[in-house]
Motif scaffolding. Structure first.
Motif, PDB file in Angstrom:
ATOM      1  N   GLY A   1       4.698  -2.615  -9.884  1.00  0.00           N
ATOM      2  CA  GLY A   1       3.663  -1.775 -10.467  1.00  0.00           C
ATOM      3  C   GLY A   1       2.502  -1.447  -9.552  1.00  0.00           C
ATOM      4  N   ALA A   2       2.503  -1.993  -8.337  1.00  0.00           N
ATOM      5  CA  ALA A   2       1.408  -1.744  -7.408  1.00  0.00           C
ATOM      6  C   ALA A   2       1.495  -0.338  -6.837  1.00  0.00           C
ATOM      7  CB  ALA A   2       1.434  -2.763  -6.277  1.00  0.00           C
TER       8      ALA A   2
ATOM      9  N   GLY B   1       0.827  -1.197   0.000  1.00  0.00           N
ATOM     10  CA  GLY B   1       0.000   0.000   0.000  1.00  0.00           C
ATOM     11  C   GLY B   1       0.861   1.246   0.000  1.00  0.00           C
ATOM     12  N   CYS B   2       0.345   2.336   0.563  1.00  0.00           N
ATOM     13  CA  CYS B   2       1.120   3.586   0.556  1.00  0.00           C
ATOM     14  C   CYS B   2       1.545   4.035   1.949  1.00  0.00           C
ATOM     15  CB  CYS B   2       0.314   4.699  -0.127  1.00  0.00           C
ATOM     16  SG  CYS B   2      -1.306   5.004   0.591  1.00  0.00           S
ATOM     17  N   THR B   3       0.768   3.710   2.983  1.00  0.00           N
ATOM     18  CA  THR B   3       1.108   4.168   4.335  1.00  0.00           C
ATOM     19  C   THR B   3       2.341   3.466   4.886  1.00  0.00           C
ATOM     20  OG1 THR B   3      -1.216   4.663   4.805  1.00  0.00           O
ATOM     21  CG2 THR B   3       0.241   4.405   6.691  1.00  0.00           C
TER      22      THR B   3
ATOM     23  N   SER C   1      -8.373   0.149  -6.688  1.00  0.00           N
ATOM     24  CA  SER C   1      -8.302  -1.192  -6.106  1.00  0.00           C
ATOM     25  C   SER C   1      -8.395  -2.268  -7.189  1.00  0.00           C
ATOM     26  CB  SER C   1      -9.430  -1.388  -5.088  1.00  0.00           C
ATOM     27  OG  SER C   1      -9.098  -0.808  -3.847  1.00  0.00           O
ATOM     28  N   ALA C   2      -9.270  -2.033  -8.178  1.00  0.00           N
ATOM     29  CA  ALA C   2      -9.416  -2.998  -9.274  1.00  0.00           C
ATOM     30  C   ALA C   2      -8.120  -3.133 -10.057  1.00  0.00           C
ATOM     31  CB  ALA C   2     -10.557  -2.569 -10.196  1.00  0.00           C
ATOM     32  N   ARG C   3      -7.410  -2.028 -10.196  1.00  0.00           N
ATOM     33  CA  ARG C   3      -6.121  -2.072 -10.901  1.00  0.00           C
ATOM     34  C   ARG C   3      -5.134  -2.976 -10.155  1.00  0.00           C
ATOM     35  NH1 ARG C   3      -1.194   0.241 -10.656  1.00  0.00           N
ATOM     36  NH2 ARG C   3      -0.083   0.495 -12.655  1.00  0.00           N
ATOM     37  N   ILE C   4      -5.107  -2.869  -8.834  1.00  0.00           N
ATOM     38  CA  ILE C   4      -4.239  -3.733  -8.028  1.00  0.00           C
ATOM     39  C   ILE C   4      -4.616  -5.201  -8.243  1.00  0.00           C
ATOM     40  CG2 ILE C   4      -3.518  -4.346  -5.683  1.00  0.00           C
ATOM     41  CD1 ILE C   4      -2.534  -1.587  -6.680  1.00  0.00           C
ATOM     42  N   LEU C   5      -5.907  -5.470  -8.233  1.00  0.00           N
ATOM     43  CA  LEU C   5      -6.383  -6.846  -8.418  1.00  0.00           C
ATOM     44  C   LEU C   5      -6.039  -7.384  -9.801  1.00  0.00           C
ATOM     45  CD1 LEU C   5      -9.874  -6.367  -6.745  1.00  0.00           C
ATOM     46  CD2 LEU C   5      -7.941  -7.652  -5.787  1.00  0.00           C
TER      47      LEU C   5
END
Length: 293
Positions: free
Chosen positions: A40-41, A10-12, A60-64
């Motif tokens: 690429g995430a 994630g980013c945090t 979120s869909a892009r991550i999936l």
């Protein structure tokens, strides 16, 4: 069961909560888990959820969709990322028209969304996949001198209409892990409540008061430390202790706060530096002394 996972930070975590990543990378391979780098995430979109729902779902869909190229389950360390990804799966399965719309957007990156990626949280990985029996067998420094509070964080148990890492009515998985490590634990008021993090951008003072109230409860119940698996909870309970002391003029609002991965790491014999404990802002040295690390 497959113990090879895409590590989704994630980013945090990579921007503010480095200790979680450090401890996960140190501990999980010791437990037989192979972590695969997730190229690429980006952000799961969770911070946008209340501002632009479609933007959040797209992110979120892009991550999936990226994960599907690996053919591996996603290990989401962050409670926010975990709920974001799983809720997106739930929504897209429920609304095929929206799924078609998001799929067309993803085609610009030549990504295909089948929406069948399995998402696993740290709590599930440790408790359900690895198992408390396996963890207990690896303990070399039992935490027998410590009474530790488990704090899963609200997004680990809600919303209840989608699969969550913990049981909303009786969250005991972290408790079971603590016991497997030799520690003592018990329930306490508002164990399943929010830490105040989502309120922080809008009402910082009351957000701090929420976290301060939790610290006071934990102190009153005689806990030596509190363990969580949520970077937002960690920030509120660990990094905001000094602010809480000042705001409430209470110097006793102090308790060691650790990530679950850090606690497991200590019990299986890893050194504090290997677990990023020098990055924790709460007085973790208090428990290190008790377990003679």
């Amino acid at each position: 069961m497959n113990k090879k996972f895409l590590l989704y930070l994630g980013c945090t975590i990579p921007t503010k909560q480095y200790a979680y990543e450090v401890s996960a990378r140190a501990v999980l391979p010791k437990l037989g888990v192979e972590l695969v780098e997730f190229e690429g995430a980006t952000c799961c979109g969770f911070p946008l959820k209340g501002i632009n729902k479609n933007a959040w779902i797209y992110m979120s869909a892009r991550i999936l969709a990226l994960a599907e190229q690996y053919g591996l389950p996603v290990l989401a360390l962050c409670n926010g990322c975990d709920v974001s990804l799983r809720e997106t799966i739930f929504i897209l399965n429920k609304h095929p028209g929206l799924k078609d719309e998001i799929s067309k957007m993803l085609e610009e990156e030549e990504l295909e969304l089948k929406n069948n990626t399995r998402v696993v949280h740290t709590i599930e990985l440790l408790h359900d996949t690895i198992g408390v029996k396996k963890i207990k067998s690896l303990v070399v420094k039992p935490l027998t001198t410590l009474k530790i509070a488990s704090y899963p964080g609200c997004h680990a148990i809600r919303p209840t209409e989608i699969p969550r890492p913990e049981n909303a009515k009786n969250p005991v998985k972290i408790d079971n892990i603590i016991k497997a490590l030799g520690g003592e634990t018990e329930d306490y008021p508002d164990k399943s409540g929010c830490c105040g993090a989502t309120m922080l951008p809008y009402d910082a003072e009351n957000a701090i008061r929420i976290s301060a109230g939790k610290i006071r409860t934990l102190k009153d119940y005689g806990f030596d430390a509190v363990v969580t698996s949520c970077p937002y909870c960690m920030e509120m309970l660990d990094a905001k202790q000094e602010i809480a002391k000042s705001l409430l003029e209470d110097e006793e609002l102090s308790i060691p706060v650790l990530y679950l991965t850090q606690l497991v790491g200590l019990a299986i014999g890893l050194k504090p530096g290997e677990l990023g404990l020098d990055l924790n802002m709460s007085p973790v040295e208090d428990i290190l002394e008790k377990i003679e690390v």
